[in-house]
Design a protein around this motif. Structure first.
Motif, PDB file in Angstrom:
ATOM      1  N   ALA A 106       0.830  -1.204   0.000  1.00 48.06           N
ATOM      2  CA  ALA A 106       0.000   0.000   0.000  1.00 48.06           C
ATOM      3  C   ALA A 106       0.864   1.254   0.000  1.00 48.06           C
ATOM      4  O   ALA A 106       0.577   2.226  -0.704  1.00 48.06           O
ATOM      5  CB  ALA A 106      -0.926  -0.003   1.219  1.00 48.06           C
TER       6      ALA A 106
ATOM      7  N   THR B 202      -6.657   5.811   3.099  1.00 50.67           N
ATOM      8  CA  THR B 202      -7.030   4.673   2.266  1.00 50.67           C
ATOM      9  C   THR B 202      -6.316   3.411   2.728  1.00 50.67           C
ATOM     10  O   THR B 202      -6.871   2.316   2.715  1.00 50.67           O
ATOM     11  CB  THR B 202      -6.643   4.952   0.798  1.00 50.67           C
TER      12      THR B 202
ATOM     13  N   ARG C 211      -8.965   0.647   3.526  1.00 51.27           N
ATOM     14  CA  ARG C 211      -9.123  -0.338   2.458  1.00 51.27           C
ATOM     15  C   ARG C 211      -8.171  -1.519   2.563  1.00 51.27           C
ATOM     16  O   ARG C 211      -8.468  -2.594   2.068  1.00 51.27           O
ATOM     17  CB  ARG C 211      -8.940   0.350   1.083  1.00 51.27           C
ATOM     18  N   VAL C 212      -6.991  -1.307   3.144  1.00 50.14           N
ATOM     19  CA  VAL C 212      -5.984  -2.372   3.136  1.00 50.14           C
ATOM     20  C   VAL C 212      -5.839  -3.049   4.501  1.00 50.14           C
ATOM     21  O   VAL C 212      -5.831  -4.274   4.586  1.00 50.14           O
ATOM     22  CB  VAL C 212      -4.613  -1.825   2.663  1.00 50.14           C
TER      23      VAL C 212
ATOM     24  N   PRO D 296      -9.982  -4.030   6.773  1.00 53.73           N
ATOM     25  CA  PRO D 296     -10.863  -5.156   6.391  1.00 53.73           C
ATOM     26  C   PRO D 296     -10.338  -6.530   6.822  1.00 53.73           C
ATOM     27  O   PRO D 296     -11.073  -7.268   7.474  1.00 53.73           O
ATOM     28  CB  PRO D 296     -10.972  -5.017   4.867  1.00 53.73           C
ATOM     29  N   PRO D 297      -9.092  -6.890   6.497  1.00 53.69           N
ATOM     30  CA  PRO D 297      -8.642  -8.201   6.985  1.00 53.69           C
ATOM     31  C   PRO D 297      -8.480  -8.247   8.505  1.00 53.69           C
ATOM     32  O   PRO D 297      -8.695  -9.300   9.110  1.00 53.69           O
ATOM     33  CB  PRO D 297      -7.291  -8.414   6.279  1.00 53.69           C
TER      34      PRO D 297
END
Lengths: 260, 261
Positions: B163, B172, B176-177, B180-181
């Motif tokens: 990223a 972001t 986004r990176v 979520p996980p």
């Protein structure tokens, strides 16, 4: 071409074919007491393909990672297309938009589809619209030969396919320089060729590339220059014909005798 | 549960299971033998039905506090966990101090402090329910911070480097990176924690006299002079719901890990 950072005095200046685009002056990196890079100087011109080889622990990956700010600089400076490092957050961010990177372990975003992997950076860091980003993603996936995999998830792809997606993801930012950190080292032998073919095509298209690799065949055929790094220094800087035929350094000779 | 399942076929596993049931049986028999049967025969649960409206309303408060602990806890826990990864050291210290204070003092003490001491210090008076909402939210945030921090640190370093190398803006990168996980990894832990807070709401009820489910049940006791039945009924409701929620969580956990790469 470089719509970013025009407002910054320390900004990308749009180097032309043949101009130096990556300049390293006496670059030093330390990890505690250990000096990983010891006053490394070199330059890479627009369109050049430079392969960096040498024994592990010699500083190759560290050097590569410093060029896009993944590792800090402890001495000297690196200038990428007119942007000086070490610099502020903004400089690092600007350099990263000019420099694409491909990792040994792909590092695709596992929770995103291939398409999402490709459009995320162009949309959030380059301000591209969805349509434009989508078109670019499709075009790049065609180029690396996996246009039909766009809606799959990384875990559904082979290692070679994942690495090609990673290359496409980096290209989607339209970088001026591409860094490859042992891009085929984590791949099964039968998949190495498909990745090297993509890299070869990229080199022929005029992309400026720095490649840390153990693939001597690739270095011999594609590289314009080969750098031999050991003990944190560039010991040899030669065109491949000369690099592989006559060793000018004892450690280089030793290294070549082991891998050739 | 998993261990019993995998070992059931072996001789040792069989002996283990029989042994477990034998012990249960023996304990049960001991209890039955010593029960005050006159008292037990006098139990009647039917009158609880007459208080159904109050109990349902109380259960609504319990549910409100549980859901609030979940939402406020996860929201602030996530923000604090991000703060705990900051390169800015004072911010990290602040988060660490917050987590330690709220995890290492009893919820009851926090609630009483917020309800009775805070108004003296700040001049702001709150109702018991609002104090309860604030107290359980603050403690939930501390626990969820630790859970989210573990999830964030479990995201492979390479994901973050990719990223960064792509020049993604910090926001972001997180939204986004990393997150979520990270959230996916800790969903079972978050839910288990929330089951704990479901039970902890009884402390809000009793400590601040908020009419949650537990305190409503106690009111039934006071009203009818039957103490044991409402208490037993309340315990049964907590047990059934908590147990069921635990089973759902386990099932979700299995599904999540099955889908993993």
């Amino acid at each position: 071409m470089t719509e970013t950072a025009q407002d910054s005095a320390n900004g990308a200046n749009g180097a032309k074919e043949g101009d130096p685009i990556v300049l390293c002056r006496d670059v030093v990196k330390r990890f505690g007491d250990f000096t990983a890079l010891d006053a490394v100087s070199t330059e890479v011109r627009v369109g050049e393909v430079v392969c960096i080889v040498g024994p592990s622990g010699g500083g190759k990956s560290t050097f590569l990672r410093m060029i896009n700010g993944l590792e800090g600089i402890d001495g000297g400076e690196i200038v990428v297309d007119g942007i000086h490092l070490p610099g502020g957050k903004k400089d690092i961010q600007n350099v990263r938009r000019e420099v694409g990177m491909v990792f040994q372990s792909f590092n695709l975003f596992m929770h995103m589809s291939v398409r999402q992997n490709l459009i995320l950076a162009p949309m959030t860091a380059r301000g591209l619209g969805r349509k434009e980003a989508d078109d670019r993603a499709e075009r790049l996936l065609e180029r690396v030969g996996i246009g039909d995999q766009i809606d799959k998830y990384p875990s559904q792809l082979s290692g070679g396919q994942q690495q090609r997606v990673a290359i496409a993801r980096a290209l989607a930012m339209e970088p001026r320089v591409m860094l490859f950190d042992e891009p085929t080292s984590a791949l099964d032998p039968e998949m190495i060729k498909e990745v090297l073919d993509v890299m070869r095509e990229l080199a022929e298209s005029g992309m400026t590339m720095l490649v840390v690799t153990h693939e001597m065949g690739f270095a011999r055929e594609v590289a314009g220059r080969v750098l031999f790094m050991a003990d944190g220094q560039i010991l040899v800087d030669a065109p491949p014909e000369r690099f592989f035929s006559e060793a000018e350094d004892e450690r280089q000779a030793n290294f070549l005798s082991k891998i050739l | 549960m998993i261990r019993a399942g995998t070992r059931a076929g072996t001789l040792g596993g069989l002996a283990n299971r029989w042994g477990f049931h034998a012990v249960l049986l023996a304990l049960g028999a001991l209890m039955l033998a010593n029960l005050n049967w006159t008292l037990v025969r006098s139990f009647e649960f039917a009158f609880i039905w007459e208080y159904r409206i109050a109990l349902i309303n109380g259960f609504g408060i319990t549910l409100l506090l549980t859901v609030e602990a979940g939402i406020v806890g996860i929201l602030f826990g996530t923000l604090f966990a991000i703060g705990s990864q900051s390169p800015f050291a004072p911010l990290r210290w602040l988060v660490a101090a917050y987590v330690e204070v709220f995890r290492n003092t009893p919820l009851l003490v926090q609630l009483l402090w917020i309800h009775f001491a805070l108004p003296l210090v700040t001049g702001i008076n709150t109702t018991a329910l609002v104090s309860g909402i604030i107290g359980i939210g603050l403690q939930a945030a501390a626990y969820y911070t630790e859970i989210m921090r573990a999830g964030i640190q479990a995201v492979p370093r390479g994901q973050i480097e990719a990223a960064q190398a792509l020049g993604l803006p910090a926001r972001t990168r997180w939204t986004r990176v990393v997150l979520p996980p990270a959230i996916r990894t800790v969903i079972p832990a978050l839910l288990n924690q929330n089951i704990s807070f479901f039970k902890a709401t009884a402390i809000v009820g009793l400590g601040l006299l908020v009419d949650d489910f537990f305190n409503s049940a106690l009111r039934v006791s006071n009203d009818t002079f039957h103490f044991i039945e409402p208490l037993t009924f309340a315990a049964a409701v907590y047990l059934v719901l908590g147990w069921q929620a635990g089973r759902w969580t386990l099932r979700l956990e299995r599904r999540l890990t099955r889908g993993e790469r």
